[in-house]
Write a protein that holds these residues in place. Structure first.
Motif, PDB file in Angstrom:
ATOM      1  N   ASP A 120       0.838  -1.194   0.000  1.00  0.00           N
ATOM      2  CA  ASP A 120       0.000   0.000   0.000  1.00  0.00           C
ATOM      3  C   ASP A 120       0.875   1.247   0.000  1.00  0.00           C
ATOM      4  O   ASP A 120       1.082   1.875   1.017  1.00  0.00           O
TER       5      ASP A 120
ATOM      6  N   VAL B  16       2.027   5.151  -1.341  1.00  0.00           N
ATOM      7  CA  VAL B  16       1.417   6.407  -1.779  1.00  0.00           C
ATOM      8  C   VAL B  16       1.515   6.549  -3.303  1.00  0.00           C
ATOM      9  O   VAL B  16       2.577   6.389  -3.876  1.00  0.00           O
ATOM     10  N   GLY B  17       0.402   6.831  -3.920  1.00  0.00           N
ATOM     11  CA  GLY B  17       0.420   7.082  -5.353  1.00  0.00           C
ATOM     12  C   GLY B  17       0.451   5.842  -6.227  1.00  0.00           C
ATOM     13  O   GLY B  17       0.559   5.942  -7.441  1.00  0.00           O
TER      14      GLY B  17
ATOM     15  N   LEU C  25      -1.889   3.679  -7.059  1.00  0.00           N
ATOM     16  CA  LEU C  25      -3.000   3.588  -8.001  1.00  0.00           C
ATOM     17  C   LEU C  25      -2.803   4.556  -9.160  1.00  0.00           C
ATOM     18  O   LEU C  25      -3.079   4.240 -10.312  1.00  0.00           O
ATOM     19  N   HIS C  26      -2.284   5.730  -8.828  1.00  0.00           N
ATOM     20  CA  HIS C  26      -2.028   6.725  -9.862  1.00  0.00           C
ATOM     21  C   HIS C  26      -1.061   6.185 -10.906  1.00  0.00           C
ATOM     22  O   HIS C  26      -1.259   6.349 -12.112  1.00  0.00           O
TER      23      HIS C  26
ATOM     24  N   LEU D 130      -2.852   3.632 -13.113  1.00  0.00           N
ATOM     25  CA  LEU D 130      -3.742   4.248 -14.104  1.00  0.00           C
ATOM     26  C   LEU D 130      -2.960   4.932 -15.218  1.00  0.00           C
ATOM     27  O   LEU D 130      -3.439   5.025 -16.353  1.00  0.00           O
ATOM     28  N   ALA D 131      -1.774   5.390 -14.888  1.00  0.00           N
ATOM     29  CA  ALA D 131      -0.941   6.028 -15.910  1.00  0.00           C
ATOM     30  C   ALA D 131      -0.660   5.077 -17.071  1.00  0.00           C
ATOM     31  O   ALA D 131      -0.624   5.487 -18.233  1.00  0.00           O
TER      32      ALA D 131
ATOM     33  N   GLU E 227     -12.788   0.065  -8.980  1.00  0.00           N
ATOM     34  CA  GLU E 227     -13.213  -0.167  -7.604  1.00  0.00           C
ATOM     35  C   GLU E 227     -12.087  -0.860  -6.851  1.00  0.00           C
ATOM     36  O   GLU E 227     -11.495  -1.811  -7.342  1.00  0.00           O
ATOM     37  N   SER E 228     -11.814  -0.369  -5.659  1.00  0.00           N
ATOM     38  CA  SER E 228     -10.826  -1.051  -4.823  1.00  0.00           C
ATOM     39  C   SER E 228     -11.552  -2.023  -3.910  1.00  0.00           C
ATOM     40  O   SER E 228     -12.635  -1.738  -3.406  1.00  0.00           O
ATOM     41  N   ARG E 229     -10.975  -3.195  -3.737  1.00  0.00           N
ATOM     42  CA  ARG E 229     -11.574  -4.223  -2.882  1.00  0.00           C
ATOM     43  C   ARG E 229     -10.491  -4.771  -1.985  1.00  0.00           C
ATOM     44  O   ARG E 229      -9.363  -4.983  -2.425  1.00  0.00           O
ATOM     45  N   PRO E 230     -10.832  -5.045  -0.735  1.00  0.00           N
ATOM     46  CA  PRO E 230      -9.801  -5.625   0.134  1.00  0.00           C
ATOM     47  C   PRO E 230      -9.452  -7.047  -0.290  1.00  0.00           C
ATOM     48  O   PRO E 230     -10.329  -7.835  -0.648  1.00  0.00           O
TER      49      PRO E 230
ATOM     50  N   LEU F 254      -7.197  -6.223   6.594  1.00  0.00           N
ATOM     51  CA  LEU F 254      -7.585  -4.863   6.225  1.00  0.00           C
ATOM     52  C   LEU F 254      -6.392  -4.116   5.648  1.00  0.00           C
ATOM     53  O   LEU F 254      -5.262  -4.313   6.053  1.00  0.00           O
TER      54      LEU F 254
ATOM     55  N   TYR G  41      -5.331  -4.073  -0.676  1.00  0.00           N
ATOM     56  CA  TYR G  41      -6.368  -3.895  -1.677  1.00  0.00           C
ATOM     57  C   TYR G  41      -5.976  -4.464  -3.030  1.00  0.00           C
ATOM     58  O   TYR G  41      -4.806  -4.552  -3.364  1.00  0.00           O
TER      59      TYR G  41
END
Lengths: 291, 291
Positions: free
Chosen positions: A208, A210-211, A213-214, A217-218, A231-234, A239, A242
Motif C-alpha cells: 500500500d 502512496v500514489g 494507483l495513480h 492508471l498512468a 473499484e478497490s476491494r480488500p 484490512l 487492496y
C-alpha cells in the motif's frame, strides 16, 4: 448452441431470471440458491454457463460475486447484461378494492421506493421478505389488504395485478449481470444491441504505497484506454491490502493490454484478465403488455 | 453528551445495532426500517446522529447509503466504525440434541458460510430470511430441527445457543458503518482505538473523457496523499456518467485539500467533502463469554 445449460441465481421472479429469459435463445435453465452455489456448479462442470448479479442488484451482493470470482473459482466473464430495474406495486386481483395496509418486499426494493411509499402509503406497515419474488408469493397466497413491490416477471409468476408501474424513486437504476464460463463455449443469444465491448482486469499492488494507483492508471491513460469503472476491494489477507477491479472500454488486444501488463509487472504489480466480453443492453417490455 | 439521540438501521440483533452498542456511551437509540428512513430522520432533526452500513454489511447496500448521502440529504460523515463480521450456527437450547434439517438466514450470510454449509450440512434445507435477526427469531420461536446463522447479539436477543462459532468462510471480513450528522454535535463514545483519520471526497468529472480519472488522482499523488479506497458510481442522470468516491488517509487540512480542489476545478471537475472523521475499530467480544 443446442443443449446449452445455464445456471442462474434464483428463485423464480428475480431480476436475474428476468435477464436470463431476455438474453438466451433456448437451452435449459437451472436455478441456484446462492451466488457461490451457482459459481461452484460452473466450476464443477454441472452447467456450462452461470449468470450472477455483478452490480446494484436487489438480490445479490456485488462484492460477493467479485470476491468469489477472484478467490474461489477459475472462470471468465464472457458477457454482461445491463437490465433496467423497474419496481411495481402489485396486488391480488381479487382484492383490488381493498385498502393497502401492509406492503411486502425485499429491504433494498423498499428502500428504492422510499419516497413513493412515504408520499402514498405513509401509514402502511412494511414487511421485509428475503426476495421480491417471495413478496409476490405472499401477496398471491393471502392478498387481502396487502401489496408487493416486485418486478413484472414476479407479478406474472404469482398472478398479481400491477396497480402502479415504476414506483422506484430513481429512473436510471440499472443492474449488471455477469455471464461466466469455465470452459469457453459459444452462447446462443437473442438479438440484442451490444452497447460496447469491455475488458475487466484485476490489478494487485505489491504494498500500500502512496500514489500506487495513480501509477497503475498512468499505464492505461498514456495509451488512451478509457476506464469506465474502477473499484478497490480488500484482499482477504487483512484490512488495508487492496486489489483494484478495472473495466476498460475496449476488447482485449495483443498490443495495448500486454504492454500495460508488462509495465505493471515491472512496477511489482500483478494484472489478471477477468474477461473480455460484449455488453448487452436488455430492454424490459412494458408490464402493461403482459397482463 | 447527555441526551444524544442516535438512529440506526434496525431491527434488533443486526450488525448495525451491534456496532452502535459497542461505540456509543449512553444516549437513546432509535431503530429505523431502512437506510433512507434513518437518513431522512437525521435530515429532519428527529435524531442528532444516524448510523448506517457503508460497506460489506449483510443488511444494507453500500450503494444505497452512498447514493442517498450524495443525492438526497445534506449530511457529513463524522465517524466510521469497522466491525468484524462473525457468523455463528445457533440453535434453540431446548432442542440441542435434534438433527439440524433446516437452516435459516439472510441470503448474504448463507453465501458467506457457503463452504462450511456444503461440508457440514449438505442435506439441510436452506431458508432465506429478510435479516439474520429474523432467522434467530424464527429458530427461537419454533426451534425443533432448525438452526440460524446469525451474530452473537441476535443469538442473545432471541435466547439461542451458539453451537459453532465463526462458521463464515473468510476470516478477514469486516463491515464499515458511517456515523452521520446534519448539524455537528459532539459524540460521547466509549474508549476505542482510532485506527486512522480519513477524509472522504466526491469528485464529479465534466464528461467521460479518456484519462480523466488519472488526472484527478495526479492531484492527490504529487502531494503524497494516500488513497485507501476509490470507487466509481453512476450519477443518476443515466448510464456512463460517473462520479468518484475517494477515501484519503488523512484529516482535512487548509493547505493540501484546498490545493487539490482548486486544481480539479481548473480541470472542470467538482470536489465535495463528504466528511473528515476518525475511524474506530470495534472489537466484538467472544460469544463464549456471553452465553
Amino acid at each position: 448452441m443446442k443443449g446449452q445449460k445455464i445456471g442462474y441465481l434464483g428463485p423464480r421472479g428475480t431480476f436475474t431470471k428476468m435477464a436470463v429469459d431476455s438474453l438466451f435463445d433456448g437451452g435449459s435453465f437451472i436455478s441456484y440458491e446462492s451466488i457461490p452455489a451457482c459459481l461452484d456448479a460452473v466450476e464443477q462442470g454441472e452447467i456450462d454457463t452461470g449468470v450472477v448479479p455483478l452490480e446494484n442488484a436487489i438480490e445479490g451482493s456485488v462484492h460477493l460475486t467479485i470476491d468469489y470470482l477472484v478467490h474461489q473459482v477459475n472462470q471468465s466473464i464472457i458477457a454482461e447484461m445491463t437490465v433496467p430495474i423497474k419496481q411495481h406495486l402489485c396486488i391480488h386481483p381479487d382484492h383490488a378494492d381493498e385498502q393497502v395496509r401492509k406492503i411486502y418486499s425485499h429491504s433494498h426494493a423498499i428502500a428504492q421506493c422510499h419516497q413513493y411509499l412515504h408520499k402514498n402509503f405513509p401509514d402502511a406497515k412494511l414487511e421485509y421478505t428475503a426476495s421480491t419474488g417471495r413478496a409476490a408469493e405472499i401477496v398471491g397466497e393471502d392478498g387481502k389488504g396487502t401489496a408487493a413491490i416486485c418486478n413484472a416477471l414476479a407479478a406474472e409468476e404469482y398472478g398479481l395485478k400491477i396497480v402502479e408501474e415504476n414506483i422506484h424513486d430513481y429512473d436510471n437504476n440499472h443492474t449488471r449481470f455477469a455471464v461466466v464460463q469455465k470452459t469457453p463455449k459459444t452462447l446462443k443469444v437473442k438479438d440484442h444491441p451490444v452497447s460496447k465491448h469491455k475488458t475487466t482486469v484485476m490489478v494487485t499492488l505489491p504494498k500500500d504505497y502512496v500514489g500506487a494507483l495513480h501509477q497503475v492508471l498512468a499505464a492505461f491513460a498514456w495509451r488512451k484506454m478509457n476506464l469506465s469503472k474502477i473499484e478497490s476491494r480488500p484482499l482477504k489477507t487483512g484490512l488495508g491490502n487492496y486489489f483494484f477491479l478495472i473495466d476498460v472500454d475496449q476488447p482485449y488486444d495483443q498490443v495495448l493490454f500486454p504492454g500495460v501488463q508488462a509495465e505493471l509487472q515491472a512496477l511489482g504489480c500483478q494484472l489478471k484478465v477477468i474477461g473480455t466480453y460484449p455488453s448487452y443492453q436488455i430492454e424490459v417490455p412494458s408490464p402493461a403488455r403482459k397482463i
